[in-house]
Every structure is written in structure tokens, then in C-alpha cells.
Design a protein around this motif. Structure first.
Motif, mmCIF file in Angstrom:
data_model
loop_
_atom_site.group_PDB
_atom_site.id
_atom_site.type_symbol
_atom_site.label_atom_id
_atom_site.label_comp_id
_atom_site.label_asym_id
_atom_site.label_seq_id
_atom_site.Cartn_x
_atom_site.Cartn_y
_atom_site.Cartn_z
ATOM 1 N N ARG A 15 0.711 -1.099 -0.196
ATOM 2 C CA ARG A 15 -0.055 0.056 0.043
ATOM 3 C C ARG A 15 0.824 1.295 -0.086
ATOM 4 O O ARG A 15 1.924 1.183 0.767
ATOM 5 C CB ARG A 15 -0.795 0.020 1.239
ATOM 6 N N GLY A 16 0.326 2.390 -0.599
ATOM 7 C CA GLY A 16 1.084 3.506 -0.756
ATOM 8 C C GLY A 16 0.713 4.415 0.417
ATOM 9 O O GLY A 16 0.268 4.181 1.460
ATOM 10 N N PRO A 17 1.279 5.890 0.504
ATOM 11 C CA PRO A 17 1.103 6.401 1.721
ATOM 12 C C PRO A 17 -0.231 7.260 1.672
ATOM 13 O O PRO A 17 -0.236 7.802 2.890
ATOM 14 C CB PRO A 17 2.156 7.643 1.087
ATOM 15 N N HIS A 18 -1.064 6.984 0.777
ATOM 16 C CA HIS A 18 -2.286 7.838 0.940
ATOM 17 C C HIS A 18 -3.210 7.133 1.556
ATOM 18 O O HIS A 18 -3.473 5.797 1.463
ATOM 19 C CB HIS A 18 -2.946 8.349 -0.482
ATOM 20 N N ARG A 19 -4.103 7.678 2.606
ATOM 21 C CA ARG A 19 -5.147 7.018 3.204
ATOM 22 C C ARG A 19 -6.369 7.005 2.099
ATOM 23 O O ARG A 19 -6.420 7.988 1.200
ATOM 24 C CB ARG A 19 -5.620 7.928 4.255
ATOM 25 N N VAL A 20 -7.209 5.879 2.155
ATOM 26 C CA VAL A 20 -7.738 5.478 0.854
ATOM 27 C C VAL A 20 -9.537 5.989 1.440
ATOM 28 O O VAL A 20 -9.878 5.645 2.394
ATOM 29 C CB VAL A 20 -7.971 4.199 0.566
ATOM 30 N N LEU A 21 -10.281 6.535 0.649
ATOM 31 C CA LEU A 21 -11.800 6.676 0.756
ATOM 32 C C LEU A 21 -12.270 5.902 -0.460
ATOM 33 O O LEU A 21 -11.865 5.806 -1.639
ATOM 34 C CB LEU A 21 -12.071 8.182 0.377
ATOM 35 N N ARG A 22 -13.613 5.373 -0.062
ATOM 36 C CA ARG A 22 -14.345 4.438 -1.103
ATOM 37 C C ARG A 22 -15.821 4.973 -1.003
ATOM 38 O O ARG A 22 -16.378 5.553 -0.219
ATOM 39 C CB ARG A 22 -14.309 3.134 -0.557
ATOM 40 N N GLY A 23 -16.149 5.178 -2.373
ATOM 41 C CA GLY A 23 -17.409 5.691 -2.666
ATOM 42 C C GLY A 23 -18.419 4.847 -3.560
ATOM 43 O O GLY A 23 -17.786 3.820 -4.160
ATOM 44 N N ASP A 24 -19.322 5.403 -4.041
ATOM 45 C CA ASP A 24 -20.318 4.789 -4.759
ATOM 46 C C ASP A 24 -20.544 5.693 -6.260
ATOM 47 O O ASP A 24 -21.000 6.890 -5.830
ATOM 48 C CB ASP A 24 -21.376 4.481 -4.129
ATOM 49 N N LEU A 25 -20.384 5.099 -7.442
ATOM 50 C CA LEU A 25 -20.900 5.724 -8.607
ATOM 51 C C LEU A 25 -22.007 6.068 -8.783
ATOM 52 O O LEU A 25 -22.644 6.880 -9.588
ATOM 53 C CB LEU A 25 -20.263 4.939 -9.763
ATOM 54 N N ALA A 26 -22.796 5.382 -8.089
ATOM 55 C CA ALA A 26 -24.378 5.540 -8.245
ATOM 56 C C ALA A 26 -24.604 7.029 -8.069
ATOM 57 O O ALA A 26 -25.791 7.536 -8.530
ATOM 58 C CB ALA A 26 -24.917 4.700 -7.243
ATOM 59 N N PHE A 27 -23.918 7.889 -7.266
ATOM 60 C CA PHE A 27 -24.279 9.186 -7.185
ATOM 61 C C PHE A 27 -24.141 10.047 -8.355
ATOM 62 O O PHE A 27 -24.785 11.211 -8.431
ATOM 63 C CB PHE A 27 -23.359 10.061 -5.937
ATOM 64 N N ALA A 28 -23.548 9.518 -9.469
ATOM 65 C CA ALA A 28 -23.423 10.179 -10.729
ATOM 66 C C ALA A 28 -24.697 9.348 -11.883
ATOM 67 O O ALA A 28 -24.204 9.427 -13.040
ATOM 68 C CB ALA A 28 -22.028 10.270 -11.143
ATOM 69 N N GLY A 29 -25.235 8.349 -11.142
ATOM 70 C CA GLY A 29 -26.094 7.670 -12.165
ATOM 71 C C GLY A 29 -25.596 6.487 -12.731
ATOM 72 O O GLY A 29 -26.225 5.855 -13.672
ATOM 73 N N LEU A 30 -24.483 5.944 -12.302
ATOM 74 C CA LEU A 30 -23.953 4.580 -12.680
ATOM 75 C C LEU A 30 -23.626 3.765 -11.533
ATOM 76 O O LEU A 30 -22.732 4.322 -10.812
ATOM 77 C CB LEU A 30 -22.748 4.971 -13.431
ATOM 78 N N PRO A 31 -23.987 2.600 -11.540
ATOM 79 C CA PRO A 31 -23.727 1.707 -10.564
ATOM 80 C C PRO A 31 -22.036 1.172 -10.685
ATOM 81 O O PRO A 31 -21.608 0.980 -11.710
ATOM 82 C CB PRO A 31 -24.466 0.441 -10.898
ATOM 83 N N GLY A 32 -21.487 1.294 -9.289
ATOM 84 C CA GLY A 32 -20.025 1.055 -9.224
ATOM 85 C C GLY A 32 -19.333 1.565 -8.154
ATOM 86 O O GLY A 32 -19.995 2.059 -7.448
ATOM 87 N N VAL A 33 -18.076 1.516 -8.082
ATOM 88 C CA VAL A 33 -17.298 1.781 -7.103
ATOM 89 C C VAL A 33 -16.235 2.736 -7.387
ATOM 90 O O VAL A 33 -15.731 2.728 -8.604
ATOM 91 C CB VAL A 33 -16.858 0.595 -6.409
ATOM 92 N N VAL A 34 -15.998 3.443 -6.706
ATOM 93 C CA VAL A 34 -14.650 4.526 -6.738
ATOM 94 C C VAL A 34 -13.922 4.615 -5.613
ATOM 95 O O VAL A 34 -14.276 4.799 -4.482
ATOM 96 C CB VAL A 34 -15.055 6.103 -7.070
ATOM 97 N N CYS A 35 -12.500 4.475 -5.672
ATOM 98 C CA CYS A 35 -11.346 4.588 -4.543
ATOM 99 C C CYS A 35 -10.752 5.886 -4.887
ATOM 100 O O CYS A 35 -10.123 5.990 -6.205
ATOM 101 C CB CYS A 35 -10.783 3.306 -4.451
ATOM 102 N N THR A 36 -10.182 6.645 -3.767
ATOM 103 C CA THR A 36 -9.606 7.778 -4.090
ATOM 104 C C THR A 36 -8.697 8.022 -2.936
ATOM 105 O O THR A 36 -8.989 7.406 -1.996
ATOM 106 C CB THR A 36 -10.607 9.118 -4.027
ATOM 107 N N PRO A 37 -7.648 8.698 -3.231
ATOM 108 C CA PRO A 37 -6.711 9.138 -1.999
ATOM 109 C C PRO A 37 -7.740 10.300 -1.246
ATOM 110 O O PRO A 37 -8.599 10.702 -1.644
ATOM 111 C CB PRO A 37 -5.669 10.022 -2.487
ATOM 112 N N GLU A 38 -7.110 10.453 0.068
ATOM 113 C CA GLU A 38 -8.123 11.308 0.802
ATOM 114 C C GLU A 38 -8.355 12.581 0.243
ATOM 115 O O GLU A 38 -9.401 13.352 0.623
ATOM 116 C CB GLU A 38 -7.661 11.270 2.447
#
Length: 291
Positions: A15-38
């Protein structure tokens, strides 16, 4: 002094140095997952296509791994049935990339993606869909900095038939095969790629080992999840994307045609010009015969 390739692979498999956030693409109308740095502005992003009969939930650790190294990683949760459409998954991958590039992410909108730091990637069936999406994006004049095809599987229309029109650089990862099928899909794609293609074979990997959370699969005679395959692929994919999307020269070896990296062997582009039927069976023997 630049880090040794062995050390780079070892570091990027963690794992890299960034804390990871996980969200749902459904907020934009498409089912799926998005992971981002903090947090972060102008970040690189990759849209990831899942393999046949799988979904984003089988790649969560890989997506989070990319995010921990500063790359926004998103995957649509569509086309998961017995008869999925590669074209429709390709369209969803394009939509996923556009969402990442146009919508502020994070709890407070403190995460953004740079519109010129975009990549497409996928595993198996999803790799073929990523190639279709790359072809359509290229034809439409859209921005695309890289493509990664991980253990590509046949799709309709054939990915190798449209690859000549893609100018973005590509990483093609393959496992050794005991027959010509595993070799042919990756080699045919590399042979036909319009831009710069870097092909790497993982001698200790299996094509389905990248899928996460299948500890029960072996009891049913299905390919099981393989930690070694996942770690090797994550290192290669992360290093390649960091170089291609951010221009970080520290990771240039991941795009080099000759550098040997721990756990993988490069296949020279010019060596792929010889006809497939003249190659030995098994991709490892093909690689060794070209060295």
C-alpha cells in the motif's frame, strides 16, 4: 541515485502513503465503485473493467491499492451476467472516466482529476472492453494517456481488430500458458497495437488469480484467488500508470521494453512481429526463446 527496479517493485506491491476513501458511482447515475486518495487536486484516474462473471467487489483491494498511490480508481458494476456485452461495458468505462474527470470527489469536494491524466484498464473480458473504449475514445478525439490490458480475453468485436487505431501507450500483462490460447490473446493484441505497447509475462501467475475473494472457488473446480498474482500485477500496474499519467521518471522502468522486473519478463515489441503459429506453445517458452 535512482531506486533499483527490484526495490521499486517491492515498494509498489505494498500500500502507498495515501489514506483511501471509497465511494459509490451511483451518485452520478452509474452503479459502481470509486476509490480515491483522501485529498488531492489534478490527480490521475483510471477506469477499470471487471472480468467475466465478476464485478468491482472482486477488485476492491486492487482499486484501493491504486488509490493509496495517488490514483483515482473507479469501476462500473455493469455487464456481470452470463452473456455480457463488451461494447456496453466499454461505454460504461468511458462514462466512468468522464465522471471522474468532471465531478468533484471526496467528502468535501476536495478531490479532482486532471482531464489529461486519464487511463483505461481491465482484466480478462474487462481488458477487451477497455480496448474497445480506448478505440472509441481515440476516434472521438478524447484524451487518453494509457491503457492496461491484464490477461486479455476474447471479446466481440475482437480487440486486436481495433487496436491499430489506438495511439495511447499500453501495458499488456499475460500469464504463461500450457497451450496457445493464453499466449495468443495477449500477443495478438500487442502485435496489432497502434501506439507503443509494452508486454510483460508473469511466469508464476494465472489469468484468474487477479480476482479477489474466491477462496471457495478451488472446492468447486474454479480458478482461485492468488495473492502472488495480485501483488505482482498491482506493482506493474501502479508503476506503469504513475509513469504514464504523471510523468514521474522514477517509474520509467515500468514502461521500458527491456528492463527485467521482479516476477515478470518483458517481451520485445519487435519480437512479436513473427507469426503466432511459429511460436512455441506456452508464453514462458516464447519469452525465453526471444531472449
Amino acid at each position: 541515485m535512482a531506486p533499483k527496479p527490484k526495490n521499486l517493485v517491492r515498494n509498489l506491491s505494498r500500500r502507498g502513503p495515501h489514506r483511501v476513501l471509497r465511494g459509490d458511482l451511483a451518485f452520478a447515475g452509474l452503479p459502481g465503485v470509486v476509490c480515491t486518495p483522501e485529498s488531492g487536486l489534478g490527480l490521475p484516474a483510471v477506469a477499470f473493467g471487471h472480468g467475466w462473471l465478476n464485478g468491482p467487489q472482486h477488485y476492491l483491494e486492487t482499486l484501493a491499492h491504486l488509490a493509496s498511490w495517488g490514483i483515482v480508481a473507479a469501476a462500473p458494476a455493469t455487464q456481470r451476467g452470463l452473456l455480457p456485452s463488451a461494447r456496453e461495458l466499454a461505454a460504461d468505462l468511458t462514462a466512468t472516466l468522464d465522471i471522474c474527470a468532471s465531478v468533484r470527489l471526496g467528502r468535501d469536494g476536495n478531490i479532482s482529476v486532471h482531464p489529461s491524466r486519464l487511463a483505461l484498464a481491465g482484466h480478462g473480458f474487462g481488458a477487451g472492453a477497455a480496448v474497445l473504449a480506448a478505440s472509441e475514445r481515440t476516434a472521438a478525439g478524447g484524451t487518453l494517456a494509457a491503457v492496461a490490458a491484464l490477461f486479455p480475453a476474447p471479446v466481440d468485436p475482437p480487440a486486436e481488430g481495433i487496436a491499430p487505431g489506438i495511439t495511447a501507450p499500453a501495458l499488456i500483462v499475460a500469464a504463461p500458458g500450457t497451450d496457445t490460447l493464453a499466449a495468443a490473446d495477449a500477443v495478438a493484441l500487442a502485435q496489432s497495437w497502434g501506439g507503443e505497447a509494452r508486454t510483460r509475462v508473469l511466469p508464476a501467475a494465472t489469468e484468474e488469480g487477479l480476482v479477489e475473494g474466491r477462496r471457495w472457488a478451488g472446492f468447486l473446480g474454479l480458478p482461485a484467488s492468488e495473492r502472488k498474482t495480485q501483488l505482482a500485477v498491482r506493482a506493474l500496474l501502479t508503476g506503469y500508470l504513475l509513469h504514464q499519467l504523471t510523468g514521474d521518471k522514477a517509474y520509467a522502468v515500468f514502461a521500458d521494453a527491456e528492463t527485467e522486473l521482479a516476477g515478470s519478463l518483458p517481451v520485445a515489441q519487435e519480437s512479436l512481429a513473427e507469426p503466432l503459429e511459429q511460436k512455441p506453445t506456452g508464453l514462458v517458452r516464447t519469452v525465453l526463446s526471444l531472449r
